[in-house]
Enzyme design. Structure first.
Site, PDB file in Angstrom:
ATOM      1  N   TYR A 101      19.071  30.679  25.739  1.00 39.16           N
ATOM      2  CA  TYR A 101      17.632  31.456  25.353  1.00 39.16           C
ATOM      3  C   TYR A 101      16.559  30.206  25.309  1.00 39.16           C
ATOM      4  CZ  TYR A 101      14.309  33.931  22.552  1.00 39.16           C
ATOM      5  OH  TYR A 101      12.919  34.644  22.151  1.00 39.16           O
ATOM      6  N   GLU A 185       9.303  34.404  27.322  1.00 41.81           N
ATOM      7  CA  GLU A 185      10.689  34.415  27.091  1.00 41.81           C
ATOM      8  C   GLU A 185      11.807  34.402  28.167  1.00 41.81           C
ATOM      9  OE1 GLU A 185      12.399  36.722  23.589  1.00 41.81           O
ATOM     10  OE2 GLU A 185      12.973  37.894  25.210  1.00 41.81           O
TER      11      GLU A 185
END
Ligand code: GDP
Ligand code: MN
Length: 382
Positions: A101, A185
């Site tokens: 992530y 993101e």
């Protein structure tokens, strides 16, 4: 403004971040042809502006073009958290070895950017962050310095990302800064069995203040899921739908925010935020009243105005003229204070509409509106 995944990956690719080959379509027939073009197998992905698509059944692997068509047909039209799927993206499947992530987000609390990264990316990142926060590195980024190779190396090291992620972190910072984004993101950023690093999913939120520089995405208007919000936006109103029963109209965002608090303090719930701004145009008042009265949850309406450059008599005139075009179906409590308040109140008294009440204080007005929302009968105590 949020971008769709397929738009985010377009930006990633332009900045040299590797993404799997993919194409978007709204037709399941075409999905079959796209899958064929990708070599047969394809990941079929719902294009909606919300996360958690995987868990909602909006991301599925299809083994061949016929399966891709069938899967696309299943996903198109699906509802994911209130978003209807109108397009799917078909992506070439990759052989995932690990999921990471990475994101950059504007952190308003500290007035800087934050890099958030974890070696445990994927669909359960929220749970990882909640149960094992130490598995998620949060590192401030000096906006003047930006993410240099050295800074990226520190982020990667803190999160336990592989060395190849450093280059992606630098490029992703380029996306944030050069594309006017407030959030970028990638979840998951993956390492394949072959050792390649690819962005499999992307979320980008652009800064609306830079909309004039982002004409490229400008063709699509802001999507309003709530029909009242859509109507209000079409009329240029600064309206946000809330869950309560007291409609609220005020001038100035700060005053309206306080009004919501005072209504809540009276034990009622505000039905909306509506800031009609500095002007007192009868049209704006009529448009605002029209939207609020059409909200079936609304049981009373509170107008809270502090007269400044636009004086209270002008606002009162606006209300009286609005009442000519809008049929008032619910009790309306008006509190006028500030410049020319007495004149404004006199105008409303003269109009003597049976559903209009006046109050001189904000607390008193909110209490009346809250009482009326609970029991409209208290408008005419016997
Ligand atoms: P989200 O649930 O909305 O975040 O959608 P994602 O695009 O992140 O997809 C959810 C999950 O599907 C990812 O975490 C991956 O595990 C998986 N996935 C997505 N694309 C691929 C792919 O190309 N190959 C494989 N094997 N899995 C994928
Ligand atoms: Mn994802």
């Amino acid at each position: 403004m949020d971008l769709y995944e397929h738009q985010a990956r377009e930006l990633f690719a332009e900045h040299g971040i590797v993404v799997p080959r993919a194409e978007v379509t709204s037709s399941s027939k075409e999905a079959r042809a796209i899958a064929r073009g990708l070599g047969g197998r394809a990941v079929v992905k719902a294009q909606v502006k919300t996360g958690g698509r995987g868990k909602a059944g909006g991301v599925k692997l299809a083994a061949d073009p016929a399966a891709a068509e069938l899967t696309a047909r299943q996903i198109l039209g699906m509802d994911i958290k209130g978003h209807t799927v109108r397009k799917v993206m078909l992506a070439q499947p990759v052989d995932i070895e690990s999921e990471f992530y990475v994101s950059y987000v504007l952190d308003r609390a500290t007035g800087t950017f934050l890099a958030i990264a974890s070696a445990e990316g994927g669909m359960d990142i929220e749970e990882v962050a909640a149960t094992r926060p130490e598995a998620v590195a949060r590192i401030p980024v000096d906006p003047a310095e930006g993410v240099t190779t050295a800074a990226a190396a520190r982020i990667a090291h803190a999160a336990g990302l592989p060395p190849q992620a450093v280059d992606v972190l630098v490029r992703l910072w380029g996306v944030l800064t050069r594309e006017d984004a407030l959030l970028v993101e990638v979840n998951p950023l993956v390492r394949t069995a072959q050792g390649d690093i690819l962005a499999l999913d992307g979320k980008v939120t652009l800064d609306d203040n830079a909309r004039f520089r982002q004409q490229r995405w400008g063709a699509q208007e802001i999507a309003h899921d709530d029909p009242l919000e859509a109507r209000a936006a079409a009329k240029g109103l600064n309206y946000v739908k809330l869950d309560g029963e007291v409609g609220v109209i005020g001038n100035g965002a700060g005053l309206v925010m306080s009004t919501l608090d005072v209504v809540a303090g009276c034990g009622a719930r505000p039905a909306n935020f509506l800031d009609i701004g500095g002007g007192a145009s009868a049209q704006v008042m009529a448009d605002g009243l029209g939207v609020i009265l059409d909200d079936p949850a609304v049981r009373s309406v509170l107008v809270n105005v502090f007269g400044g450059i636009t004086a209270c008599d002008a606002v009162a005139d606006g209300i009286v003229r609005a009442l000519e075009s809008v049929r008032l179906t619910k009790p309306l409590v008006v509190r006028l204070d500030g410049n020319n308040a007495a004149r404004g109140r006199a105008i409303l008294d003269d109009r003597a509409h049976p559903l209009v009440r006046q109050a001189t204080t904000m607390d008193g007005a909110a209490r009346q509106a809250a009482d009326l929302a609970r029991d409209p009968a208290c408008l005419n105590p016997a």
